[in-house]
Design a protein around this motif. Structure first.
Motif, mmCIF file in Angstrom:
data_model
loop_
_atom_site.group_PDB
_atom_site.id
_atom_site.type_symbol
_atom_site.label_atom_id
_atom_site.label_comp_id
_atom_site.label_asym_id
_atom_site.label_seq_id
_atom_site.Cartn_x
_atom_site.Cartn_y
_atom_site.Cartn_z
ATOM 1 N N ALA A 127 47.682 39.569 51.690
ATOM 2 C CA ALA A 127 48.598 40.189 52.650
ATOM 3 C C ALA A 127 48.084 40.029 54.078
ATOM 4 O O ALA A 127 48.863 39.733 54.996
ATOM 5 C CB ALA A 127 48.790 41.667 52.311
ATOM 6 N N VAL A 128 46.783 40.196 54.277
ATOM 7 C CA VAL A 128 46.210 40.033 55.617
ATOM 8 C C VAL A 128 46.317 38.580 56.069
ATOM 9 O O VAL A 128 46.699 38.296 57.213
ATOM 10 C CB VAL A 128 44.743 40.522 55.655
ATOM 11 C CG1 VAL A 128 44.081 40.155 56.976
ATOM 12 C CG2 VAL A 128 44.674 42.023 55.422
ATOM 13 N N VAL A 129 46.010 37.653 55.175
ATOM 14 C CA VAL A 129 46.095 36.229 55.512
ATOM 15 C C VAL A 129 47.535 35.850 55.859
ATOM 16 O O VAL A 129 47.780 35.117 56.818
ATOM 17 C CB VAL A 129 45.531 35.356 54.373
ATOM 18 C CG1 VAL A 129 45.891 33.890 54.558
ATOM 19 C CG2 VAL A 129 44.021 35.538 54.282
ATOM 20 N N GLU A 130 48.491 36.361 55.098
ATOM 21 C CA GLU A 130 49.895 36.081 55.392
ATOM 22 C C GLU A 130 50.256 36.566 56.795
ATOM 23 O O GLU A 130 50.928 35.870 57.545
ATOM 24 C CB GLU A 130 50.784 36.762 54.353
ATOM 25 C CG GLU A 130 52.269 36.502 54.566
ATOM 26 C CD GLU A 130 53.134 37.210 53.532
ATOM 27 O OE1 GLU A 130 54.365 37.219 53.745
ATOM 28 O OE2 GLU A 130 52.610 37.754 52.546
ATOM 29 N N ASP B 82 32.732 41.873 42.278
ATOM 30 C CA ASP B 82 33.267 42.793 43.280
ATOM 31 C C ASP B 82 33.138 42.258 44.699
ATOM 32 O O ASP B 82 33.719 42.815 45.625
ATOM 33 C CB ASP B 82 32.548 44.152 43.215
ATOM 34 C CG ASP B 82 32.843 44.927 41.947
ATOM 35 O OD1 ASP B 82 33.932 44.727 41.368
ATOM 36 O OD2 ASP B 82 31.981 45.727 41.536
ATOM 37 N N ILE B 83 32.350 41.196 44.863
ATOM 38 C CA ILE B 83 32.105 40.636 46.197
ATOM 39 C C ILE B 83 32.533 39.168 46.206
ATOM 40 O O ILE B 83 31.721 38.261 46.017
ATOM 41 C CB ILE B 83 30.626 40.777 46.596
ATOM 42 C CG1 ILE B 83 30.172 42.234 46.453
ATOM 43 C CG2 ILE B 83 30.415 40.295 48.038
ATOM 44 C CD1 ILE B 83 28.697 42.454 46.681
ATOM 45 N N PRO B 84 33.815 38.900 46.427
ATOM 46 C CA PRO B 84 34.321 37.529 46.404
ATOM 47 C C PRO B 84 34.039 36.810 47.735
ATOM 48 O O PRO B 84 34.857 36.799 48.650
ATOM 49 C CB PRO B 84 35.817 37.720 46.180
ATOM 50 C CG PRO B 84 36.116 39.048 46.832
ATOM 51 C CD PRO B 84 34.879 39.877 46.627
ATOM 52 N N ILE B 85 32.863 36.221 47.818
ATOM 53 C CA ILE B 85 32.405 35.616 49.072
ATOM 54 C C ILE B 85 33.416 34.614 49.623
ATOM 55 O O ILE B 85 33.812 34.694 50.788
ATOM 56 C CB ILE B 85 31.031 34.941 48.883
ATOM 57 C CG1 ILE B 85 29.975 35.993 48.544
ATOM 58 C CG2 ILE B 85 30.621 34.165 50.137
ATOM 59 C CD1 ILE B 85 28.635 35.412 48.131
ATOM 60 N N ALA B 86 33.838 33.656 48.822
ATOM 61 C CA ALA B 86 34.744 32.608 49.303
ATOM 62 C C ALA B 86 36.067 33.204 49.784
ATOM 63 O O ALA B 86 36.604 32.790 50.820
ATOM 64 C CB ALA B 86 34.994 31.574 48.219
ATOM 65 N N LEU B 87 36.590 34.179 49.066
ATOM 66 C CA LEU B 87 37.853 34.815 49.445
ATOM 67 C C LEU B 87 37.735 35.479 50.812
ATOM 68 O O LEU B 87 38.604 35.320 51.671
ATOM 69 C CB LEU B 87 38.261 35.849 48.384
ATOM 70 C CG LEU B 87 39.598 36.537 48.586
ATOM 71 C CD1 LEU B 87 40.745 35.554 48.381
ATOM 72 C CD2 LEU B 87 39.717 37.707 47.614
ATOM 73 N N THR C 93 41.784 43.502 45.473
ATOM 74 C CA THR C 93 41.146 42.825 46.601
ATOM 75 C C THR C 93 41.896 41.554 46.956
ATOM 76 O O THR C 93 42.202 41.300 48.126
ATOM 77 C CB THR C 93 39.672 42.499 46.279
ATOM 78 O OG1 THR C 93 38.986 43.721 45.988
ATOM 79 C CG2 THR C 93 38.993 41.784 47.431
ATOM 80 N N ALA C 94 42.216 40.745 45.954
ATOM 81 C CA ALA C 94 42.936 39.493 46.198
ATOM 82 C C ALA C 94 44.292 39.762 46.834
ATOM 83 O O ALA C 94 44.704 39.042 47.755
ATOM 84 C CB ALA C 94 43.099 38.717 44.895
ATOM 85 N N ALA D 88 42.292 47.550 49.587
ATOM 86 C CA ALA D 88 41.968 47.257 48.182
ATOM 87 C C ALA D 88 41.369 48.478 47.500
ATOM 88 O O ALA D 88 41.727 48.799 46.361
ATOM 89 C CB ALA D 88 41.003 46.073 48.105
ATOM 90 N N GLY D 89 40.482 49.158 48.182
ATOM 91 C CA GLY D 89 39.869 50.347 47.611
ATOM 92 C C GLY D 89 40.878 51.439 47.331
ATOM 93 O O GLY D 89 40.853 52.077 46.271
#
Length: 89
Positions: free
Chosen positions: A78-81, A29-34, A72-73, A62-63
């Protein structure tokens, strides 16, 4: 005066595990690298202060979408884009 604290990368694993335990989350649930990649892309494409705000918004999105790792991904993507295409108005 507040002392500045910088965590080494491996300390994030400990912090993440503590957060997961406190809030009843799974490790996945906590994707640190992402999230670190999101912060980097937003900080470089928009502004440094936009990174934590963007991470919060991605988590909120995501929630609301269901909260799965896939949600989450998708929210982070979408935010990164947006950050990669951002031009200051």
């Amino acid at each position: 005066m507040t002392e500045s604290r910088t965590l080494p990368p491996e300390a994030l694993n400990e912090w993440s595990a503590a957060l997961a335990e406190r809030f009843g989350l799974a490790e996945a649930d906590i994707p640190i690298a992402l999230i670190l990649d999101l912060a980097r892309d937003v900080a470089n494409g928009v502004a440094r202060p936009a990174a934590p705000l963007s991470a919060f918004v991605a988590g909120l999105v995501a929630g609301r979408a269901g909260g799965t790792p896939g949600d989450t991904a998708a929210a982070v993507a979408a935010v990164v884009e947006m950050a990669r295409g951002w031009e200051t108005p």
